[in-house]
Enzyme design. Structure first.
Site, mmCIF file in Angstrom:
data_model
loop_
_atom_site.group_PDB
_atom_site.id
_atom_site.type_symbol
_atom_site.label_atom_id
_atom_site.label_comp_id
_atom_site.label_asym_id
_atom_site.label_seq_id
_atom_site.Cartn_x
_atom_site.Cartn_y
_atom_site.Cartn_z
ATOM 1 N N ARG A 88 -51.317 -2.587 55.473
ATOM 2 C CA ARG A 88 -51.389 -2.478 54.249
ATOM 3 C C ARG A 88 -50.412 -2.424 53.463
ATOM 4 O O ARG A 88 -51.281 -2.476 52.094
ATOM 5 C CB ARG A 88 -51.091 -0.628 54.852
ATOM 6 C CG ARG A 88 -52.361 0.051 55.474
ATOM 7 C CD ARG A 88 -52.150 1.691 55.328
ATOM 8 N NE ARG A 88 -52.548 3.134 54.242
ATOM 9 C CZ ARG A 88 -53.428 3.324 55.370
ATOM 10 N NH1 ARG A 88 -54.170 3.411 56.645
ATOM 11 N NH2 ARG A 88 -54.355 4.256 55.326
ATOM 12 N N ARG A 146 -54.718 7.807 47.179
ATOM 13 C CA ARG A 146 -54.865 6.867 48.753
ATOM 14 C C ARG A 146 -55.468 5.770 47.563
ATOM 15 O O ARG A 146 -55.000 4.593 48.402
ATOM 16 C CB ARG A 146 -55.249 7.292 50.044
ATOM 17 C CG ARG A 146 -54.773 8.397 49.928
ATOM 18 C CD ARG A 146 -54.906 9.668 51.111
ATOM 19 N NE ARG A 146 -55.485 8.632 52.330
ATOM 20 C CZ ARG A 146 -56.414 9.342 53.405
ATOM 21 N NH1 ARG A 146 -57.611 10.090 52.833
ATOM 22 N NH2 ARG A 146 -57.186 8.845 53.885
HETATM 23 P P1 AMP Z 1 -55.544 6.670 57.919
HETATM 24 O O1 AMP Z 1 -55.018 7.991 59.405
HETATM 25 O O2 AMP Z 1 -54.976 4.953 58.008
HETATM 26 O O3 AMP Z 1 -55.767 6.731 56.531
HETATM 27 O O4 AMP Z 1 -52.948 6.324 57.724
HETATM 28 C C1 AMP Z 1 -53.433 7.977 57.016
HETATM 29 C C2 AMP Z 1 -51.905 7.627 56.411
HETATM 30 O O5 AMP Z 1 -50.644 7.562 57.220
HETATM 31 C C3 AMP Z 1 -51.591 6.778 55.003
HETATM 32 O O6 AMP Z 1 -51.994 7.201 53.745
HETATM 33 C C4 AMP Z 1 -50.333 6.617 54.929
HETATM 34 O O7 AMP Z 1 -49.415 7.596 54.638
HETATM 35 C C5 AMP Z 1 -49.946 6.903 56.863
HETATM 36 N N1 AMP Z 1 -50.190 4.967 56.535
HETATM 37 C C6 AMP Z 1 -51.044 4.994 58.317
HETATM 38 N N2 AMP Z 1 -50.678 3.202 58.416
HETATM 39 C C7 AMP Z 1 -49.898 3.048 57.101
HETATM 40 C C8 AMP Z 1 -49.253 2.022 57.367
HETATM 41 N N3 AMP Z 1 -50.100 0.423 58.002
HETATM 42 N N4 AMP Z 1 -48.166 1.851 56.523
HETATM 43 C C9 AMP Z 1 -47.437 3.020 55.917
HETATM 44 N N5 AMP Z 1 -48.315 4.327 55.906
HETATM 45 C C10 AMP Z 1 -49.340 4.081 56.540
#
Ligand code: AMP
Length: 188
Positions: A88, A146
């Site tokens: 990310r 986000r």
């Molecule tokens: P997601 O389910 O991929 O939308 O991730 C939910 C939340 O987890 C994100 O909004 C971030 O706070 C954290 N997160 C997930 N993957 C990452 C990543 N690769 N780097 C940093 N934060 C992450």
């Protein structure tokens, strides 16, 4: 085969990753799922990550890279993985490159699931109803944050992977099956 599913929050990365797991027996590595598991388990990492996730910010690159390295060295990942929600940031992408090179593994495809952002708000609001799961970060205010984080920190990875000749796009506004067909066309 190692692939990255790339796209804004709510683009359908998790849905398409699940489809690939079911249909091809691939292994999905979702950093969001790993973090949510840590939150549920109440680990130190989970406690620290929860506040960051709830406000829509990114967890630190060191933590994320540590989690991914540990997971990718598990035997079930030896045949390759679907990376969902990782990398990310540019630092995470560089870390991934180093990790792959050190193991003599390749990155085969980066698939961007393209979506119309206005539609994401409706989709995120429906996600809780569709999946029966309530995510505390699935609300309009956190989604706005986000998306801002996506544009600032994550979208710069598109030229990074395009320059390497790895980037392909699919139309994320099509139905789940059609998006799946487009992904199948890329993976072969
Ligand atoms: P997601 O389910 O991929 O939308 O991730 C939910 C939340 O987890 C994100 O909004 C971030 O706070 C954290 N997160 C997930 N993957 C990452 C990543 N690769 N780097 C940093 N934060 C992450």
């Amino acid at each position: 085969m190692n692939i990255i599913l790339f796209g804004a929050p709510g683009a359908g990365k998790g849905t398409q990753a699940t489809r690939l797991v079911d249909q091809r027996g691939m292994v999905q590595l979702s950093t969001g799922d790993m973090l949510r598991a840590a939150v549920s388990a109440g680990t130190d990492l989970g406690v620290r990550a929860k506040a960051i996730m709830d406000r829509g910010d990114l967890v630190s690159d060191d933590i994320i890279l540590g989690m991914i390295v540990e997971r990718m060295d598990s035997p079930d990942c030896a045949q390759g993985v679907i990376l969902d929600g990782f990398p990310r940031t540019v630092a995470q992408a560089n870390g991934l490159d180093e990790m792959l090179q050190a193991r003599n593994w390749s990155l085969d495809h980066v698939i961007e699931i393209q979506v119309d952002e206005a539609a994401l708000f409706a989709r995120i609001e429906n996600r809780a109803a569709e999946t029966g799961q309530v995510r505390e970060d699935d609300n309009a205010e956190t989604l706005r944050k986000r998306l801002d984080v996506y544009h600032e920190s994550t979208a710069p990875l598109l030229p990074f992977y395009s320059d390497k000749g790895l980037l392909r796009a699919v139309d994320g506004m099509a139905g789940i099956e059609e998006v799946g067909r487009q992904i199948d066309g890329i993976l072969g």
